[in-house]
Design an enzyme around this catalytic site. Structure first.
Site, mmCIF file in Angstrom:
data_model
loop_
_atom_site.group_PDB
_atom_site.id
_atom_site.type_symbol
_atom_site.label_atom_id
_atom_site.label_comp_id
_atom_site.label_asym_id
_atom_site.label_seq_id
_atom_site.Cartn_x
_atom_site.Cartn_y
_atom_site.Cartn_z
ATOM 1 N N ARG A 59 0.784 -1.808 0.473
ATOM 2 C CA ARG A 59 0.189 -0.278 -0.021
ATOM 3 C C ARG A 59 0.495 1.589 0.054
ATOM 4 O O ARG A 59 1.942 1.277 0.834
ATOM 5 C CB ARG A 59 -1.090 0.014 1.327
ATOM 6 C CG ARG A 59 -1.517 0.864 1.314
ATOM 7 C CD ARG A 59 -2.480 0.996 2.618
ATOM 8 N NE ARG A 59 -3.840 0.114 2.439
ATOM 9 C CZ ARG A 59 -4.239 -0.049 3.622
ATOM 10 N NH1 ARG A 59 -4.570 0.151 4.775
ATOM 11 N NH2 ARG A 59 -5.338 -0.501 3.744
ATOM 12 N N ARG A 173 -3.989 3.438 17.219
ATOM 13 C CA ARG A 173 -5.083 2.518 15.252
ATOM 14 C C ARG A 173 -4.439 3.386 15.104
ATOM 15 O O ARG A 173 -4.147 4.852 14.599
ATOM 16 C CB ARG A 173 -6.148 2.657 16.601
ATOM 17 C CG ARG A 173 -7.435 1.665 15.638
ATOM 18 C CD ARG A 173 -7.185 0.361 16.314
ATOM 19 N NE ARG A 173 -8.399 -0.339 15.887
ATOM 20 C CZ ARG A 173 -8.519 -1.689 14.710
ATOM 21 N NH1 ARG A 173 -7.680 -1.314 14.138
ATOM 22 N NH2 ARG A 173 -9.208 -2.533 14.049
ATOM 23 N N LYS A 174 -5.275 3.231 13.940
ATOM 24 C CA LYS A 174 -4.872 3.685 12.604
ATOM 25 C C LYS A 174 -6.199 5.124 12.368
ATOM 26 O O LYS A 174 -6.840 5.642 13.579
ATOM 27 C CB LYS A 174 -6.144 3.464 11.064
ATOM 28 C CG LYS A 174 -7.689 2.992 11.661
ATOM 29 C CD LYS A 174 -8.121 1.965 10.614
ATOM 30 C CE LYS A 174 -7.454 2.976 9.022
ATOM 31 N NZ LYS A 174 -9.475 1.671 8.356
ATOM 32 N N GLY A 428 -16.717 -6.164 1.716
ATOM 33 C CA GLY A 428 -16.739 -7.686 1.813
ATOM 34 C C GLY A 428 -17.512 -7.812 3.362
ATOM 35 O O GLY A 428 -17.227 -8.531 3.869
ATOM 36 N N CYS A 433 -14.156 -1.083 4.597
ATOM 37 C CA CYS A 433 -13.307 -0.238 3.391
ATOM 38 C C CYS A 433 -14.229 0.184 2.544
ATOM 39 O O CYS A 433 -13.920 1.332 1.421
ATOM 40 C CB CYS A 433 -12.646 -1.432 2.762
ATOM 41 S SG CYS A 433 -11.480 -1.930 4.464
ATOM 42 N N GLY A 434 -15.395 -0.322 1.829
ATOM 43 C CA GLY A 434 -16.065 0.478 1.252
ATOM 44 C C GLY A 434 -16.902 1.002 1.320
ATOM 45 O O GLY A 434 -17.817 2.069 0.129
#
Ligand code: SRM
Ligand code: SF4
Length: 509
Positions: A59, A173-174, A428, A433-434
């Site tokens: 990434r 975390r992110k 998914g 994420c989508g």
């Protein structure tokens, strides 16, 4: 209280694997210690994929979604080497991921990326993710603030000029940051941990600041106002740094389900949080402007648009579900070089923009063969389709997404006449994420039981609104088997989105 990831970070910082990469490359993927291979390598943007073991994903960071033709060509050359295993995706953070990479080649790949000004550092795990900005920054006729210089400064601070920054390598975390410079909230400000949106305060243009937006399997929250305004200069970097330091030093670390910034804001209350941020700044943190300047519907930037520069245009091309192969990287690089100024922009809708196309050559660009696949004006459902990686490469996935999403959108586009695009987002699994919660129709992968059998299914989300007055959609129906979706969506589009039926072909398998 701690957790497995905190323990791994405590034992050895994620960035430490930078020094060990050559060693890992020499020993082969099977012999890399598990915590390094599966977790710490993500600090370098290198993702072990259990679905394709031995074939790593990388990434990158593409701040503000801007790439040069040279960078595109380098990416094409890298994935080209891996034949049918090599490909790339434009991500929902205006970024690129490349796949099929054996660990043996990764040190050399990193050198090649560095040589053309790209880095993958700190793009995964407990780090600040790709910085998103207006995709038409600097070229949008209606732009308020050019986000590019701000994003580049922020990227330099966060990544230590792409070398890796130990100051921010151990967040709880992110962390997502977005800067919007236009009127249409093209970056989805509301779903970022920190977002800057244009606002006039006492006649001066700057940014109001939002904090705490995020999605997770456990909870989704829209960002809330920090009651702060900053000018569009170094203050953006200083404020981001202050918030990151507070998150790093005080963010909750026990339960990873509760480690995002919003959970800390909840625990402290926004006033205490704001006061702590203000106390770290070398300037007085002003209260927010009474209103922001987000007053447009969100644009998708596809098709031909005039730039603020006379006689120049930007051309948005639709990349079906964001998937790129080596020849696509090469061809985009060539088109940007021949018709533009060797630059492309990526969007959070997983599409690409070629800017700086003079009027005189526009007709020739529109006749290029690539534009019959990456169309400037695709049919309405395919046009607004977004999909996360899904089961083809992601081990969290409960269903396959990208291929299924595309087949279904294409079938529905043949069945129906739509008065306007309808934004369908596939994801998914509940990690989102989508971004199904920002869509008109969001589809989140799950499993369900039918006639004693487990089958692929989706939870249906509706009501997401983007642009002005953005609002998150919610789950309206659970566990629709995927093979029932063609008919369910067809009806939904007729009943809620003004679609008119045109034929009665068989649905896709
Ligand atoms: Fe994501 C984890 C893919 C945008 C929420 N995400 C993952 C992993 C890394 C899981 C894994 O290791 O397999 C996925 C990699 C799959 C692969 O092989 O591609 C993955 N996320 C993606 C991308 C590629 C989806 C896409 O197809 O575009 C996006 C990459 C963005 C980037 O360039 O950095 C991507 N992920 C997002 C977003 C959307 C956004 O940022 O606007 C979200 C929701 C917003 C947010 O984070 O608040 C998102 N991803 C997650 C989460 C849930 C986070 C949480 O707090 O619980 C996970 C799981 C985790 O981190 O534990 C996750
Ligand atoms: Fe993977 Fe789930 Fe994210 Fe899709 S939403 S990329 S399946 S983690």
């Amino acid at each position: 209280m701690s957790n497995k990831i905190e323990a791994i970070k405590k034992e050895k910082d994620g960035l430490a694997v930078k020094q060990e990469l050559e060693k890992f490359a020499a020993m082969g993927w099977e012999n890399i210690p598990e915590a390094d291979r599966d977790v710490r390598l993500k600090w370098l943007g290198i993702f072990f994929r259990p679905v394709t073991p031995g074939r790593f994903m990388m990434r990158l960071r593409v701040p503000n979604g801007i790439l040069t033709s040279q960078q595109l060509r380098t990416l094409g050359e890298i994935v080209d080497r891996y034949g049918e295993n090599g490909n790339g995706d434009i991500t929902t953070r205006q970024n690129i991921q490349i796949r099929g990479l054996p660990i043996e080649d990764i040190p050399e790949i990193i050198e090649r990326l560095q040589a053309c000004g790209l880095t993958s550092v700190q793009s995964g795990m407990d780090n600040v993710r790709n910085l998103t900005g207006s995709p038409v920054a600097g070229i949008d006729a209606a732009e308020l603030i050019d986000t590019r210089p701000l994003i580049m400064k922020l990227q330099a601070m966060i990544t230590n000029n792409g070398q890796g920054n130990p100051e921010f390598s151990n967040l709880p975390r992110k962390f997502n940051i977005a800067i919007e410079g236009g009127r249409d909230n093209s970056v989805h400000a509301e779903i970022n941990d920190v977002a800057f949106v244009p606002a006039y305060r006492e006649g001066r243009l700057g940014f109001n600041v939002l904090v705490g937006g995020f999605f997770s399997a456990r909870r989704c929250a829209a960002a809330i106002p920090l009651d702060a305004w900053v000018p569009p200069d170094d203050a953006v970097v200083q404020l981001s740094r202050a918030i990151l330091e507070i998150f790093r030093d005080h963010g909750l670390r026990g339960n990873r389900q509760k480690a995002r910034l919003m959970w800390l804001i909840d625990e402290w209350g926004i006033e205490k949080f704001r006061a702590a941020v203000a106390a770290k700044l070398p300037f007085e943190l002003l209260s927010a402007a009474p209103k922001d300047e987000i007053d447009w519907d969100k644009r998708d930037h596809l098709g031909v648009h005039r730039q603020k520069q006379p006689r120049l245009n930007y051309v948005g091309l639709h990349v079906p579900v964001g998937r790129l192969y080596a020849p696509d990287f090469y061809e985009l690089a060539r088109l940007a070089q021949v018709y533009g100024q060797s630059e492309v922009r990526l969007t959070v809708e997983q599409n690409v923009i070629i800017p700086h196309v003079p009027d005189a050559v526009l007709p020739s660009l529109l006749r290029e063969p690539l534009l019959s696949r990456f169309r400037p004006e695709p049919p309405p459902l395919e046009r607004a389709l977004v999909s996360c990686t899904g089961a083809q490469f992601c081990n969290f996935a409960l269903i396959e997404t990208k291929n299924r999403a595309l087949a279904l959108a294409r079938w529905l586009d043949q069945q129906l006449v739509l008065p306007q695009p309808v934004r369908i987002h596939w994801t998914g699994c509940p990690n989102s994420c989508g971004q199904p919660q920002v869509a008109d129709i969001g589809l989140m992968g799950t499993k369900t039981r039918r006639n004693g059998e487990t089958v692929d299914a989706v939870d249906l989300y509706m009501g997401g609104k983007v642009g002005k007055d953005a609002k998150l959609g919610t789950c309206v129906k659970k566990a629709i088997p995927c093979d029932e979706l063609p008919e369910v969506l067809r009806q939904l589009l007729i009943e809620h989105f003004g679609a008119q039926p045109i034929s009665l072909d068989t649905p896709p398998a």
